[in-house]
Design a protein around this motif. Structure first.
Motif, PDB file in Angstrom:
ATOM      1  N   LEU A 199       0.835  -1.211   0.000  1.00 37.49           N
ATOM      2  CA  LEU A 199       0.000   0.000   0.000  1.00 37.49           C
ATOM      3  C   LEU A 199       0.867   1.259   0.000  1.00 37.49           C
ATOM      4  O   LEU A 199       0.658   2.176  -0.793  1.00 37.49           O
ATOM      5  CB  LEU A 199      -0.917   0.033   1.224  1.00 37.49           C
ATOM      6  CG  LEU A 199      -2.214  -0.724   1.157  1.00 37.49           C
ATOM      7  CD1 LEU A 199      -2.932  -0.639   2.498  1.00 37.49           C
ATOM      8  CD2 LEU A 199      -3.107  -0.220   0.049  1.00 37.49           C
ATOM      9  N   MET A 200       1.836   1.285   0.913  1.00 35.67           N
ATOM     10  CA  MET A 200       2.705   2.461   1.007  1.00 35.67           C
ATOM     11  C   MET A 200       3.461   2.672  -0.296  1.00 35.67           C
ATOM     12  O   MET A 200       3.525   3.781  -0.821  1.00 35.67           O
ATOM     13  CB  MET A 200       3.681   2.285   2.176  1.00 35.67           C
ATOM     14  CG  MET A 200       4.395   3.550   2.599  1.00 35.67           C
ATOM     15  SD  MET A 200       5.808   4.068   1.610  1.00 35.67           S
ATOM     16  CE  MET A 200       6.769   2.591   1.549  1.00 35.67           C
ATOM     17  N   HIS A 201       4.005   1.611  -0.835  1.00 38.67           N
ATOM     18  CA  HIS A 201       4.789   1.704  -2.065  1.00 38.67           C
ATOM     19  C   HIS A 201       3.917   2.155  -3.238  1.00 38.67           C
ATOM     20  O   HIS A 201       4.307   3.030  -4.015  1.00 38.67           O
ATOM     21  CB  HIS A 201       5.440   0.355  -2.366  1.00 38.67           C
ATOM     22  CG  HIS A 201       6.330   0.371  -3.557  1.00 38.67           C
ATOM     23  ND1 HIS A 201       7.577   0.956  -3.532  1.00 38.67           N
ATOM     24  CD2 HIS A 201       6.153  -0.091  -4.812  1.00 38.67           C
ATOM     25  CE1 HIS A 201       8.137   0.838  -4.733  1.00 38.67           C
ATOM     26  NE2 HIS A 201       7.287   0.204  -5.517  1.00 38.67           N
ATOM     27  N   SER A 202       2.734   1.600  -3.358  1.00 43.54           N
ATOM     28  CA  SER A 202       1.849   1.927  -4.480  1.00 43.54           C
ATOM     29  C   SER A 202       1.299   3.343  -4.392  1.00 43.54           C
ATOM     30  O   SER A 202       1.258   4.065  -5.384  1.00 43.54           O
ATOM     31  CB  SER A 202       0.692   0.942  -4.553  1.00 43.54           C
ATOM     32  OG  SER A 202       1.183  -0.341  -4.846  1.00 43.54           O
ATOM     33  N   ALA A 232       1.637   6.654 -10.304  1.00 42.64           N
ATOM     34  CA  ALA A 232       0.431   5.966 -10.765  1.00 42.64           C
ATOM     35  C   ALA A 232      -0.603   5.851  -9.639  1.00 42.64           C
ATOM     36  O   ALA A 232      -1.804   6.028  -9.869  1.00 42.64           O
ATOM     37  CB  ALA A 232       0.781   4.583 -11.299  1.00 42.64           C
ATOM     38  N   GLY A 233      -0.159   5.574  -8.424  1.00 42.20           N
ATOM     39  CA  GLY A 233      -1.075   5.467  -7.290  1.00 42.20           C
ATOM     40  C   GLY A 233      -1.729   6.793  -6.953  1.00 42.20           C
ATOM     41  O   GLY A 233      -2.934   6.865  -6.693  1.00 42.20           O
ATOM     42  N   VAL A 234      -0.937   7.857  -6.965  1.00 45.21           N
ATOM     43  CA  VAL A 234      -1.479   9.190  -6.681  1.00 45.21           C
ATOM     44  C   VAL A 234      -2.459   9.603  -7.776  1.00 45.21           C
ATOM     45  O   VAL A 234      -3.549  10.111  -7.496  1.00 45.21           O
ATOM     46  CB  VAL A 234      -0.340  10.221  -6.546  1.00 45.21           C
ATOM     47  CG1 VAL A 234      -0.882  11.635  -6.459  1.00 45.21           C
ATOM     48  CG2 VAL A 234       0.525   9.913  -5.334  1.00 45.21           C
ATOM     49  N   LEU A 235      -2.095   9.365  -9.018  1.00 46.02           N
ATOM     50  CA  LEU A 235      -2.949   9.732 -10.144  1.00 46.02           C
ATOM     51  C   LEU A 235      -4.268   8.955 -10.120  1.00 46.02           C
ATOM     52  O   LEU A 235      -5.346   9.536 -10.286  1.00 46.02           O
ATOM     53  CB  LEU A 235      -2.221   9.488 -11.464  1.00 46.02           C
ATOM     54  CG  LEU A 235      -2.927   9.953 -12.725  1.00 46.02           C
ATOM     55  CD1 LEU A 235      -3.106  11.463 -12.712  1.00 46.02           C
ATOM     56  CD2 LEU A 235      -2.135   9.525 -13.948  1.00 46.02           C
ATOM     57  N   GLY A 236      -4.196   7.653  -9.885  1.00 47.04           N
ATOM     58  CA  GLY A 236      -5.404   6.830  -9.841  1.00 47.04           C
ATOM     59  C   GLY A 236      -6.347   7.242  -8.725  1.00 47.04           C
ATOM     60  O   GLY A 236      -7.563   7.344  -8.919  1.00 47.04           O
TER      61      GLY A 236
END
Length: 158
Positions: A18-21, A26-30
């Protein structure tokens, strides 16, 4: 020198994933896009966008949850505890007959979550130290990492 015995569990791996993603572009954008869809749906009363936004927001955590469970069950290195030695030279990881040494200078960064201290050995690989397993050695681990890595690479909160 610090000697630790750590057994990584599915929750520990999930916390790392979770932290890594969510700290990746990509995680922030999604997540941002999913939140924008929900706000748009509330503002325009087009309820289909709430469903799309919810799917965008829930897809990543759900798939990471499933992936962490699957990886713990299928990867033999997670079946037995790992032995860690942190010393002046760096980090030594051993399990059974296998042993790997990594110098402090080769460490990418160190971060923490509410559950773990994470020491990145490369951009995507990391060593996870669950705080609940560190016990009274948690402060010593943080000090060892902070002493041997440049301050710009260490983002650990107690």
């Amino acid at each position: 020198m610090l000697n630790l015995t750590i057994k990584i569990e599915a929750g520990d791996l999930y916390d790392y994933m979770l932290m890594h993603s969510y700290n990746s572009p990509a995680g922030v954008l999604g997540s941002s896009f999913g939140a924008v869809l929900i706000i748009f749906a509330l503002a325009t009363r087009q309820w289909m966008f709430i469903v799309l936004g919810a799917v965008m927001l829930l897809y990543l955590p759900w798939t990471l949850f499933i992936k962490s469970r699957r990886q713990i069950l299928s990867n033999p290195s997670f079946q037995e505890p790992l032995q860690y030695t942190l010393d002046e030279e760096g980090l030594t990881i051993s399990q059974g007959e296998a042993e790997e040494k990594m110098a402090w200078g080769n460490m990418h960064k160190a971060v923490s979550t509410g559950r773990s201290i994470i020491l990145y050995t490369s951009r995507i690989n990391a060593t996870i130290f669950p705080k609940r397993q560190l016990g009274d050695q948690k402060t010593a681990v943080i000090e060892m990492i902070s002493t041997h890595m440049p301050p710009a690479k260490v983002k650990i909160r107690s």
